[in-house]
Motif scaffolding. Structure first.
Motif, short mmCIF file in Angstrom:
data_model
loop_
_atom_site.label_atom_id
_atom_site.label_comp_id
_atom_site.label_asym_id
_atom_site.label_seq_id
_atom_site.Cartn_x
_atom_site.Cartn_y
_atom_site.Cartn_z
N ASP A 38 -9.27 2.00 -6.31
CA ASP A 38 -10.54 1.70 -5.65
C ASP A 38 -11.73 2.01 -6.56
N LYS A 81 -18.88 -1.33 0.19
CA LYS A 81 -17.93 -1.24 1.30
C LYS A 81 -17.53 0.20 1.61
N ASP A 83 -9.22 -0.98 -0.46
CA ASP A 83 -9.76 -2.33 -0.63
C ASP A 83 -9.25 -2.98 -1.92
N TRP A 84 -8.71 -2.16 -2.81
CA TRP A 84 -8.21 -2.68 -4.09
C TRP A 84 -7.14 -3.75 -3.92
N VAL A 85 -6.41 -3.71 -2.79
CA VAL A 85 -5.34 -4.70 -2.59
C VAL A 85 -5.89 -6.12 -2.51
N ASN A 86 -7.18 -6.25 -2.23
CA ASN A 86 -7.81 -7.57 -2.13
C ASN A 86 -8.36 -8.07 -3.46
N HIS A 87 -8.22 -7.25 -4.50
CA HIS A 87 -8.87 -7.61 -5.77
C HIS A 87 -7.95 -7.54 -6.99
N SER A 137 -4.49 -8.02 -9.12
CA SER A 137 -3.27 -8.83 -9.16
C SER A 137 -2.06 -7.92 -9.28
#
Length: 323
Positions: free
Chosen positions: A159, A285, A290-294, A296
């Motif tokens: 994150d 945010k 939230d890192w899972v959305n950004h 790869s």
């Protein structure tokens, strides 16, 4: 230009020529005392290392960039000033947390200034709360040999990486893709990095000197803010009374300092606490995971491998990255 200023500039340039360098988001960064230092503030850091005299009543808030320091500043300022200011009239409503708890290297020792930080007449420096992104090993010796208390907030590397990339690109100064920046992060070639050395430096000090260094995890603070805000208050010497707890003062401070609340304040929508950074860029945010959305899958695997290598046997783990 005065002769003294010219000497300082020449000395700075000579030092830069002697140090390893690489590209950073604000220009070149140089390897100084084991961490990558932005060239624009290297002189400031050397000055504060030489001149800053920590005292027992000082409280130093520290972190790597984009790890929750803005939130920590708001909380500690509110805790230590709750007798001076009511929560409905706190300066936090009209000033960004970074103005109320100034950076040693970015603000107080900038532009060849040597501030009188013990002056009680300067309201901007009272109470004696300061902040830094400098690694523990490179802090002024007076910090290490006084009873100055240090609070370090650490965010999980996934994150933290994503948050900084959004911060820097949002300010229009980072030209790397997320993947390119992730690789720089893994290699440690980021401002005030390597990230791993930074967090481990404070982590080890917190284990050896728990009365002096308090190590907080952003994720734990989010999960149980009441417990950790009370712990903060105890650590800095401003514990909540039973009456305050009954009146809900702890919860009121948490609500006041929440990202949702601070983000909606006018000062944090349009102001600037430093010329190069908009206040609103410090409030995105603040979510855990939230890192899972950004990131790869390949970036995740690369980062997990490096994290395991760097943090193994340290006892320091992050629940937010175990999925």
């Amino acid at each position: 230009m005065s002769e003294e200023t010219k000497i300082v500039i020449d000395s700075h340039e000579q030092l830069l020529l002697s140090l390893p360098k690489t590209n950073g988001w604000l220009g070149d960064i140089y390897l100084y005392q084991g961490f990558w230092c932005p060239s624009k503030i290297l002189t400031n850091i050397i000055s504060l290392q030489k001149h800053y005299q920590a005292h027992d009543q000082h409280i130093l808030l520290a972190s790597t960039p984009k790890s929750g320091l803005t939130w920590l500043k708001a909380l500690v300022f509110s805790i230590t000033n709750r007798v001076t200011y009511t929560l409905s009239a706190t300066p936090l409503l009209t000033s960004n947390p970074h103005e109320l708890v100034p950076f040693l290297e970015f603000t107080l020792y900038a532009h060849n200034k040597i501030p009188e930080i013990n002056s009680t007449s300067d309201i901007s420096l009272s109470p004696r709360l300061f902040s830094t992104h400098i690694p523990y090993v490179s802090l002024p010796e007076s910090v290490k040999h006084s009873n100055c208390r240090v609070i370090y907030i650490c965010r999980n590397p996934f994150d933290s990486l994503v948050s900084f990339w959004h911060f820097a690109t949002g300010e229009g100064r980072l030209k790397y893709t997320m993947e390119e920046y992730a690789e720089k992060f893994c290699e440690g070639e980021v401002g005030f990095g390597p990230f791993w050395d930074h967090i481990l430096g404070f982590w080890k000090e917190s284990l050896e000197k728990p009365e002096k260094v308090l190590f907080l995890k952003y994720e734990n603070l989010k999960e149980d803010p009441v417990f950790h805000v009370k712990k903060l208050a105890e650590f800095v010497g401003f514990p909540f009374s039973l009456e305050e707890e009954k009146q809900g003062v702890v919860e009121e401070i948490i609500k006041l300092c929440s990202l949702k609340n601070l983000k909606e304040l006018e000062v944090n929508k349009n102001g600037k606490f430093m010329p190069n950074f908009r206040n609103k860029s410090y409030f995105r945010k603040g979510e855990v995971g939230d890192w899972v959305n950004h990131l790869s899958p390949s970036m995740v695997e690369r980062l997990k491998k490096v994290m395991q290598e760097k943090l193994s046997n340290s006892g320091l783990t992050f629940k937010a990255v175990l999925c």
